[in-house]
Design a protein around this motif. Sequence first.
Motif, PDB file in Angstrom:
ATOM      1  N   THR A  50     -29.359  15.989   0.478  1.00  0.00           N
ATOM      2  CA  THR A  50     -28.869  15.436  -0.782  1.00  0.00           C
ATOM      3  C   THR A  50     -27.786  14.407  -0.498  1.00  0.00           C
ATOM      4  O   THR A  50     -27.129  14.446   0.544  1.00  0.00           O
ATOM      5  N   ARG A  51     -27.588  13.492  -1.426  1.00  0.00           N
ATOM      6  CA  ARG A  51     -26.525  12.498  -1.352  1.00  0.00           C
ATOM      7  C   ARG A  51     -25.660  12.592  -2.605  1.00  0.00           C
ATOM      8  O   ARG A  51     -26.180  12.708  -3.713  1.00  0.00           O
ATOM      9  N   GLU A  52     -24.349  12.528  -2.434  1.00  0.00           N
ATOM     10  CA  GLU A  52     -23.432  12.556  -3.566  1.00  0.00           C
ATOM     11  C   GLU A  52     -22.285  11.589  -3.317  1.00  0.00           C
ATOM     12  O   GLU A  52     -21.932  11.319  -2.172  1.00  0.00           O
ATOM     13  N   SER A  53     -21.697  11.081  -4.403  1.00  0.00           N
ATOM     14  CA  SER A  53     -20.445  10.355  -4.269  1.00  0.00           C
ATOM     15  C   SER A  53     -19.325  11.382  -4.247  1.00  0.00           C
ATOM     16  O   SER A  53     -19.430  12.469  -4.835  1.00  0.00           O
ATOM     17  N   ILE A  54     -18.257  11.054  -3.552  1.00  0.00           N
ATOM     18  CA  ILE A  54     -17.189  12.015  -3.334  1.00  0.00           C
ATOM     19  C   ILE A  54     -15.892  11.265  -3.080  1.00  0.00           C
ATOM     20  O   ILE A  54     -15.904  10.063  -2.760  1.00  0.00           O
ATOM     21  N   ARG A  69     -25.676  15.959   2.583  1.00  0.00           N
ATOM     22  CA  ARG A  69     -25.666  17.361   2.990  1.00  0.00           C
ATOM     23  C   ARG A  69     -27.088  17.832   3.306  1.00  0.00           C
ATOM     24  O   ARG A  69     -28.011  17.575   2.528  1.00  0.00           O
ATOM     25  N   PRO A  70     -27.247  18.539   4.412  1.00  0.00           N
ATOM     26  CA  PRO A  70     -28.555  19.153   4.688  1.00  0.00           C
ATOM     27  C   PRO A  70     -28.854  20.208   3.629  1.00  0.00           C
ATOM     28  O   PRO A  70     -27.936  20.776   3.019  1.00  0.00           O
ATOM     29  N   ARG A  71     -30.109  20.477   3.411  1.00  0.00           N
ATOM     30  CA  ARG A  71     -30.463  21.580   2.515  1.00  0.00           C
ATOM     31  C   ARG A  71     -29.898  22.876   3.079  1.00  0.00           C
ATOM     32  O   ARG A  71     -29.871  23.080   4.296  1.00  0.00           O
ATOM     33  N   PRO A  72     -29.400  23.771   2.206  1.00  0.00           N
ATOM     34  CA  PRO A  72     -28.834  25.035   2.689  1.00  0.00           C
ATOM     35  C   PRO A  72     -29.776  25.761   3.628  1.00  0.00           C
ATOM     36  O   PRO A  72     -30.980  25.871   3.363  1.00  0.00           O
ATOM     37  N   GLY A  73     -29.222  26.232   4.721  1.00  0.00           N
ATOM     38  CA  GLY A  73     -30.009  26.953   5.703  1.00  0.00           C
ATOM     39  C   GLY A  73     -30.517  26.088   6.847  1.00  0.00           C
ATOM     40  O   GLY A  73     -31.042  26.614   7.826  1.00  0.00           O
ATOM     41  N   THR A  74     -30.335  24.750   6.734  1.00  0.00           N
ATOM     42  CA  THR A  74     -30.802  23.860   7.810  1.00  0.00           C
ATOM     43  C   THR A  74     -29.646  23.205   8.563  1.00  0.00           C
ATOM     44  O   THR A  74     -29.866  22.377   9.437  1.00  0.00           O
ATOM     45  N   GLU A  75     -28.405  23.559   8.224  1.00  0.00           N
ATOM     46  CA  GLU A  75     -27.251  22.941   8.862  1.00  0.00           C
ATOM     47  C   GLU A  75     -27.186  23.284  10.353  1.00  0.00           C
ATOM     48  O   GLU A  75     -27.517  24.398  10.747  1.00  0.00           O
ATOM     49  N   ASN A  76     -26.762  22.319  11.160  1.00  0.00           N
ATOM     50  CA  ASN A  76     -26.575  22.599  12.591  1.00  0.00           C
ATOM     51  C   ASN A  76     -25.105  22.650  12.990  1.00  0.00           C
ATOM     52  O   ASN A  76     -24.785  22.788  14.166  1.00  0.00           O
ATOM     53  N   PRO A 148     -18.673  23.025   3.781  1.00  0.00           N
ATOM     54  CA  PRO A 148     -19.528  24.162   4.147  1.00  0.00           C
ATOM     55  C   PRO A 148     -20.570  23.782   5.191  1.00  0.00           C
ATOM     56  O   PRO A 148     -21.200  22.721   5.102  1.00  0.00           O
ATOM     57  N   GLY A 149     -20.730  24.627   6.187  1.00  0.00           N
ATOM     58  CA  GLY A 149     -21.744  24.414   7.204  1.00  0.00           C
ATOM     59  C   GLY A 149     -21.335  23.479   8.322  1.00  0.00           C
ATOM     60  O   GLY A 149     -22.147  23.175   9.204  1.00  0.00           O
TER      61      GLY A 149
END
Length: 276
Positions: A50-54, A69-76, A148-149
């Motif tokens: 996903t992409r977000e402004s921040i 952000r990677p999809r939850p559960g795919t973070e390295n 997170p992650g």
Amino acid sequence: MKAFLSRSLATLALASICAAAGAVSAQETTTPSAPASMAGCADDIRHNATRESITFDYRGQAIPGLIYRPRPGTENGVGVVLLHGFLGLRGHAPLFDPHAIQLASRGYAVLMPSYFDARIYRQRFSGDDIKEWSQASGEAVRFLGTQPGVDPQKVVLWGYSLGGYLATDGSLTDYGTAAAAVGVSAGTAIWSNASRGSRNIPILMLHGRSDRSVNVSSMEALARNLSVRGATVETELLAGQGHDLDAATWCHVFARTREFLGVHFAPASAAPAVPG
């Protein structure tokens, strides 16, 4: 390359990226993700991010950026802060956006900060400007490490042109916290007065062999300085390329970046690579 978006959707996506890149607010914000185009590389995988402004705080200023952000559960566990060049975030976000999506789809958290919001860019910039942009980039590293992650010990600074100088030189300063750095089209021709400080981190430098704006000897001078200051520096010359790289070479640069990250931080199997 597969036709991922219609022409109209691609235009909307580009407008959304530029709008997000130019937005500033006093608090962290999120916006609906705009459609992302494929990077157009032979090894593109299906989007899984996903992409977000921040925004993040730097000395009381809200620094805007784009976070992937990677999809939850795919973070390295690895984070990458991508630093734009002289064109600013608005100018370079459309170029780097599809590559950032590809990184995030492979498990990397990515942040593209608008470091010019820490100090306005002037054509005749000074050492104070360099220091301020470098410190704001360092704060981006710390911020991404809180997400997170993301392992705060595995956040890397990556930059192009001016951003490449800030990523490499800035990572060795006493306020640098990046675990590694990648500099593309960077050298002492951008700024000749290297910062003080030394750190033993890996650095990758990629440079167009025919770059006339920041010539090869300029890159080599910066690489020598970084080595003297404790870094382990690897360089690669890009055949037939000037300061601005063509699309195929950008694919190579980001593939080389992923290889570098994999060697130093992330197992190759950290995130599934599903062809698009």
